[in-house]
Motif scaffolding. Structure first.
Motif, PDB file in Angstrom:
ATOM      1  N   LEU A 194       0.731  -1.220   0.055  1.00  0.00           N
ATOM      2  CA  LEU A 194      -0.130   0.037  -0.048  1.00  0.00           C
ATOM      3  C   LEU A 194       0.920   1.145  -0.218  1.00  0.00           C
ATOM      4  O   LEU A 194       0.651   2.355  -0.748  1.00  0.00           O
ATOM      5  CB  LEU A 194      -1.001  -0.047   1.393  1.00  0.00           C
ATOM      6  CG  LEU A 194      -1.950  -1.005   1.283  1.00  0.00           C
ATOM      7  CD1 LEU A 194      -2.943  -0.927   2.613  1.00  0.00           C
ATOM      8  CD2 LEU A 194      -3.111  -0.472   0.114  1.00  0.00           C
ATOM      9  N   TYR A 195       1.774   1.144   0.836  1.00  0.00           N
ATOM     10  CA  TYR A 195       2.770   2.517   1.104  1.00  0.00           C
ATOM     11  C   TYR A 195       4.295   2.521   0.676  1.00  0.00           C
ATOM     12  O   TYR A 195       4.855   3.130   0.968  1.00  0.00           O
ATOM     13  CB  TYR A 195       2.363   2.924   2.407  1.00  0.00           C
ATOM     14  CG  TYR A 195       1.138   2.955   2.836  1.00  0.00           C
ATOM     15  CD1 TYR A 195       0.071   3.812   2.423  1.00  0.00           C
ATOM     16  CD2 TYR A 195       0.492   2.265   3.954  1.00  0.00           C
ATOM     17  CE1 TYR A 195      -1.523   3.710   2.672  1.00  0.00           C
ATOM     18  CE2 TYR A 195      -0.623   1.972   4.434  1.00  0.00           C
ATOM     19  CZ  TYR A 195      -1.561   2.932   3.695  1.00  0.00           C
ATOM     20  OH  TYR A 195      -2.777   3.125   3.998  1.00  0.00           O
ATOM     21  N   GLY A 196       4.687   1.193   0.333  1.00  0.00           N
ATOM     22  CA  GLY A 196       6.175   1.046   0.095  1.00  0.00           C
ATOM     23  C   GLY A 196       6.654   0.414   1.425  1.00  0.00           C
ATOM     24  O   GLY A 196       6.324   0.487   2.262  1.00  0.00           O
ATOM     25  N   GLY A 197       7.961  -0.159   1.140  1.00  0.00           N
ATOM     26  CA  GLY A 197       8.449  -0.952   2.049  1.00  0.00           C
ATOM     27  C   GLY A 197       9.495  -0.082   2.722  1.00  0.00           C
ATOM     28  O   GLY A 197       9.471   0.834   2.902  1.00  0.00           O
ATOM     29  N   PRO A 198      10.702  -0.971   3.536  1.00  0.00           N
ATOM     30  CA  PRO A 198      11.690  -0.134   4.359  1.00  0.00           C
ATOM     31  C   PRO A 198      12.623   0.597   3.526  1.00  0.00           C
ATOM     32  O   PRO A 198      12.578   0.502   2.155  1.00  0.00           O
ATOM     33  CB  PRO A 198      12.198  -1.357   5.110  1.00  0.00           C
ATOM     34  CG  PRO A 198      11.028  -2.687   4.984  1.00  0.00           C
ATOM     35  CD  PRO A 198      10.441  -2.332   3.818  1.00  0.00           C
ATOM     36  N   ASP A 199      13.587   1.208   4.320  1.00  0.00           N
ATOM     37  CA  ASP A 199      14.727   1.841   3.466  1.00  0.00           C
ATOM     38  C   ASP A 199      15.151   1.101   2.429  1.00  0.00           C
ATOM     39  O   ASP A 199      16.018   0.236   2.680  1.00  0.00           O
ATOM     40  CB  ASP A 199      15.490   2.249   4.480  1.00  0.00           C
ATOM     41  CG  ASP A 199      16.791   3.386   4.015  1.00  0.00           C
ATOM     42  OD1 ASP A 199      16.715   4.063   3.053  1.00  0.00           O
ATOM     43  OD2 ASP A 199      17.729   2.840   4.261  1.00  0.00           O
ATOM     44  N   PRO A 200      15.045   1.651   0.994  1.00  0.00           N
ATOM     45  CA  PRO A 200      15.981   0.895   0.243  1.00  0.00           C
ATOM     46  C   PRO A 200      17.280   0.732   0.316  1.00  0.00           C
ATOM     47  O   PRO A 200      17.965  -0.171  -0.093  1.00  0.00           O
ATOM     48  CB  PRO A 200      15.645   1.615  -0.997  1.00  0.00           C
ATOM     49  CG  PRO A 200      14.354   2.426  -0.765  1.00  0.00           C
ATOM     50  CD  PRO A 200      14.603   2.528   0.474  1.00  0.00           C
ATOM     51  N   ALA A 201      17.926   1.720   0.950  1.00  0.00           N
ATOM     52  CA  ALA A 201      19.301   1.478   1.132  1.00  0.00           C
ATOM     53  C   ALA A 201      19.855   0.455   1.979  1.00  0.00           C
ATOM     54  O   ALA A 201      20.717  -0.476   1.819  1.00  0.00           O
ATOM     55  CB  ALA A 201      20.120   2.888   1.723  1.00  0.00           C
ATOM     56  N   THR A 202      19.143   0.362   2.922  1.00  0.00           N
ATOM     57  CA  THR A 202      19.279  -0.759   3.748  1.00  0.00           C
ATOM     58  C   THR A 202      18.995  -2.109   3.431  1.00  0.00           C
ATOM     59  O   THR A 202      19.892  -3.205   3.343  1.00  0.00           O
ATOM     60  CB  THR A 202      18.335  -0.455   5.180  1.00  0.00           C
ATOM     61  OG1 THR A 202      18.726   0.683   5.939  1.00  0.00           O
ATOM     62  CG2 THR A 202      18.438  -1.895   6.106  1.00  0.00           C
TER      63      THR A 202
END
Length: 333
Positions: A194-202
């Motif tokens: 719905l809103y996107g996942g965790p930090d992509p860099a991590t």
């Protein structure tokens, strides 16, 4: 996690249906129009797969395209919607369609949101890799030209396979999918969709660690529609950003921006009645490595596909041909 404003919401029951298993019928499909052989094979633990061998295959080494369907779909449905078999006839490559075992997920969703299926050597990634090995043992496959692509849950699983088996797959295609390790529970999966996942860099660093001793630059192509209310468009941005971080580490072992998610080239255009923006990202040597295609008005469906399959939209750039051309352009690099 901040919730984006002014984003149309998909009903929670639909999201849970696409993840877990309150099954609903996929749209009907028609037989795939192609001239080669399309055969079904049993696999272990109740899984099955289909293999398309093009008419022109004569025993010489050819590329292998692994196609991962989305929820409620099967191999026939996905082949019909993507028309990948017809393209395989034109370009002479073999296509493998793993099928999710409904006993493992009643709605035929790949279990991308479970840690048990996010790593090398276990779960569904190992099963799919085993199917690749089966194809290699029965046909002559060029091991340097094995690619994986998928839609929705299949797109999320293609990301996992790219991280877990970079020694097997030489390119990853993600259509309406999510970043690596985007969720580890049903609740997290729902929120990510719905809103996107965790930090992509991590998550990019985690994917790099998952590559282990097999780490390498991974060509990645992301497709996402601006009107996707099942897997929010932010997930397309995050998937590209995650792979930019993974490739940054894979490039030279350091987090130094040698590969990043700032597009080196931006191209706009239109195809089959839909406009799109194509973003191109280079590696540390200045060569194209990743692409992201954002298609205006496209929902949760395979862009430029055939209405003979479910979750496919005839409008928009032809994702199947674009994926193949992208992978083929990287051969020998």
């Amino acid at each position: 996690m901040q919730v984006p404003r002014n984003r149309k919401r998909v009903p929670w029951i639909l999201v849970l249906t696409l993840i877990t298993g309150v099954a609903f019928a996929a749209a009907g499909y028609k037989p795939v129009s192609a001239a080669g052989s399309f055969t079904r094979h049993p696999y272990e633990d109740g899984f099955q797969f289909k293999v398309y061998v093009p008419e022109g295959y004569a025993g010489e080494p050819v590329p292998l395209m692994v196609m991962l369907h989305g929820c409620t779909q099967n191999a026939d449905d996905f082949a019909a919607g993507t028309q990948m078999n017809r393209l395989a006839d034109e370009e002479n490559f073999i296509v493998l369609y793993p099928e999710m075992n409904p006993a493992a997920n009643i709605n035929r969703c790949w279990n991308w949101f479970s840690d048990a299926h996010q790593h090398r050597g276990s779960g569904e990634p190992a099963i799919i890799k085993g199917m690749v090995d089966w194809v290699k043992s029965h046909y002559r496959i060029d091991g340097n030209r094995v690619y994986v692509a998928g839609l929705s849950a299949g797109g999320a699983m293609s990301v996992i396979l790219g991280a877990a088996y970079p020694d097997v797959f030489r390119g990853v295609g993600v259509h309406s999918g999510l970043e690596y390790d985007a969720a580890n529970s049903l609740l997290e999966a729902t929120l990510a969709m719905l809103y996107g996942g965790p930090d992509p860099a991590t998550k990019g660093h985690l994917a790099y660690r998952e590559m282990g001793d097999h780490k390498r630059l991974m060509p990645v192509l992301v497709f996402h529609g601006t009107a996707d209310y099942t897997v929010a468009p932010v997930n397309g941005d995050q998937t590209l950003a995650q792979w930019a971080q993974t490739n940054d580490y894979a490039d030279d072992g350091s987090d130094n921006g040698s590969v990043d998610d700032n597009a080196d080239q931006t191209i706009t255009g239109s195809a089959n009645g839909r406009s799109y923006t194509r973003y191109v990202y280079h590696d540390g040597r200045g060569s194209p490595l990743m692409e992201k295609w954002i298609v205006n008005g496209l929902g949760h469906a395979w862009s430029g596909g055939s209405s003979s399959g479910s979750y496919a939209d005839p409008r928009g750039p032809e994702a199947s041909r674009i994926l193949w051309n992208f992978f083929a352009s990287r051969e020998g690099s």
